[in-house]
Design a protein around this motif. Structure first.
Motif, PDB file in Angstrom:
ATOM      1  N   TYR A 136      37.977  41.107  42.990  1.00 29.62           N
ATOM      2  CA  TYR A 136      36.947  40.248  43.267  1.00 29.62           C
ATOM      3  C   TYR A 136      37.593  38.900  43.615  1.00 29.62           C
ATOM      4  O   TYR A 136      37.971  38.262  42.505  1.00 29.62           O
ATOM      5  CB  TYR A 136      35.795  40.162  42.455  1.00 29.62           C
ATOM      6  CG  TYR A 136      35.007  41.510  42.475  1.00 29.62           C
ATOM      7  CD1 TYR A 136      33.922  41.829  43.524  1.00 29.62           C
ATOM      8  CD2 TYR A 136      35.327  42.694  41.647  1.00 29.62           C
ATOM      9  CE1 TYR A 136      33.142  42.975  43.602  1.00 29.62           C
ATOM     10  CE2 TYR A 136      34.715  43.528  41.623  1.00 29.62           C
ATOM     11  CZ  TYR A 136      33.543  44.013  42.649  1.00 29.62           C
ATOM     12  OH  TYR A 136      32.801  45.005  42.695  1.00 29.62           O
ATOM     13  N   ARG A 155      37.386  42.898  47.230  1.00 23.98           N
ATOM     14  CA  ARG A 155      36.054  42.586  47.678  1.00 23.98           C
ATOM     15  C   ARG A 155      35.770  41.144  47.425  1.00 23.98           C
ATOM     16  O   ARG A 155      36.314  40.391  46.815  1.00 23.98           O
ATOM     17  CB  ARG A 155      34.870  43.203  46.760  1.00 23.98           C
ATOM     18  CG  ARG A 155      35.095  45.049  46.858  1.00 23.98           C
ATOM     19  CD  ARG A 155      34.092  45.564  46.104  1.00 23.98           C
ATOM     20  NE  ARG A 155      34.205  46.783  46.399  1.00 23.98           N
ATOM     21  CZ  ARG A 155      33.325  47.847  45.617  1.00 23.98           C
ATOM     22  NH1 ARG A 155      32.224  47.419  45.038  1.00 23.98           N
ATOM     23  NH2 ARG A 155      33.374  49.126  46.039  1.00 23.98           N
ATOM     24  N   GLU A 159      29.660  39.215  46.251  1.00 18.63           N
ATOM     25  CA  GLU A 159      29.149  40.251  45.625  1.00 18.63           C
ATOM     26  C   GLU A 159      28.523  40.302  44.082  1.00 18.63           C
ATOM     27  O   GLU A 159      27.811  41.106  43.680  1.00 18.63           O
ATOM     28  CB  GLU A 159      29.901  41.590  45.682  1.00 18.63           C
ATOM     29  CG  GLU A 159      30.312  42.148  47.149  1.00 18.63           C
ATOM     30  CD  GLU A 159      30.971  43.613  47.008  1.00 18.63           C
ATOM     31  OE1 GLU A 159      30.677  44.177  45.962  1.00 18.63           O
ATOM     32  OE2 GLU A 159      31.681  43.715  47.994  1.00 18.63           O
TER      33      GLU A 159
END
Length: 169
Positions: A136, A155, A159
């Motif tokens: 992330y 990602r 998120e």
């Protein structure tokens, strides 16, 4: 955890009593006010030295990694452990393994590549035994080349950020 998450789990009076008695300490971070074990909690509960106060950036990264772990658990992964520095979590599912990495600013492409090399990930990948890696990061596009090499999923940090926090603060 962030203060708001703790207050969802325990009564407000209990929480602030633990802070007042130094079992817990509130650390301001760029993603919000986080809670860590205080000096009295370290000594009386964890049998550790009381002379330690984590940096705000390390606390923020720990909160983000915890949120990443919760997402992976909802996807069926099971928490196995963390590396000694606590920045990487190891997950398992049906014989598969996954490394989770979540950080506001800690990893550039070079530092991530070096970390994976130190952990022997590239040699395990050549043998077909490497776990997947999920990162992330505030700038996921930076890792496009590494993603194309395989075994890496990147990602957006958004998120796992708490509501009302901008990734580029």
């Amino acid at each position: 955890m962030l203060v708001e998450e703790v207050l969802e789990r325990i009564p407000r009076a209990t929480f602030y009593d633990l802070v007042k008695r130094k079992y817990l300490v509130i650390v301001p971070t760029v993603i919000g006010r986080a809670v860590v074990v205080g000096p009295r909690g370290r000594v009386e509960v964890l049998s550790m030295t009381r002379f330690y106060r984590p940096r705000a950036t390390a606390v923020a990264d720990a909160v983000l990694l915890r949120r990443a772990i919760r997402i992976a658990e909802r996807e069926g992964w099971r928490f196995v452990g963390r590396n000694p520095r606590g920045r990487i979590a190891f997950m398992g599912r049906n014989g598969e393994r996954l490394m989770l990495i979540a950080s506001l600013r800690a990893y550039s492409t070079r530092s991530l590549r070096n970390t994976l090399k130190r952990m022997g990930w590239y040699s395990r990948r050549k043998q077909g035994e490497a776990e997947g890696v999920r990162v992330y990061h505030p700038y996921p596009r930076r890792f496009d080349r590494m993603v194309k090499e395989g075994g890496l999923e990147v990602r957006a940090l958004s998120e796992i950020l708490p509501p009302d926090v901008d990734a580029e603060e």
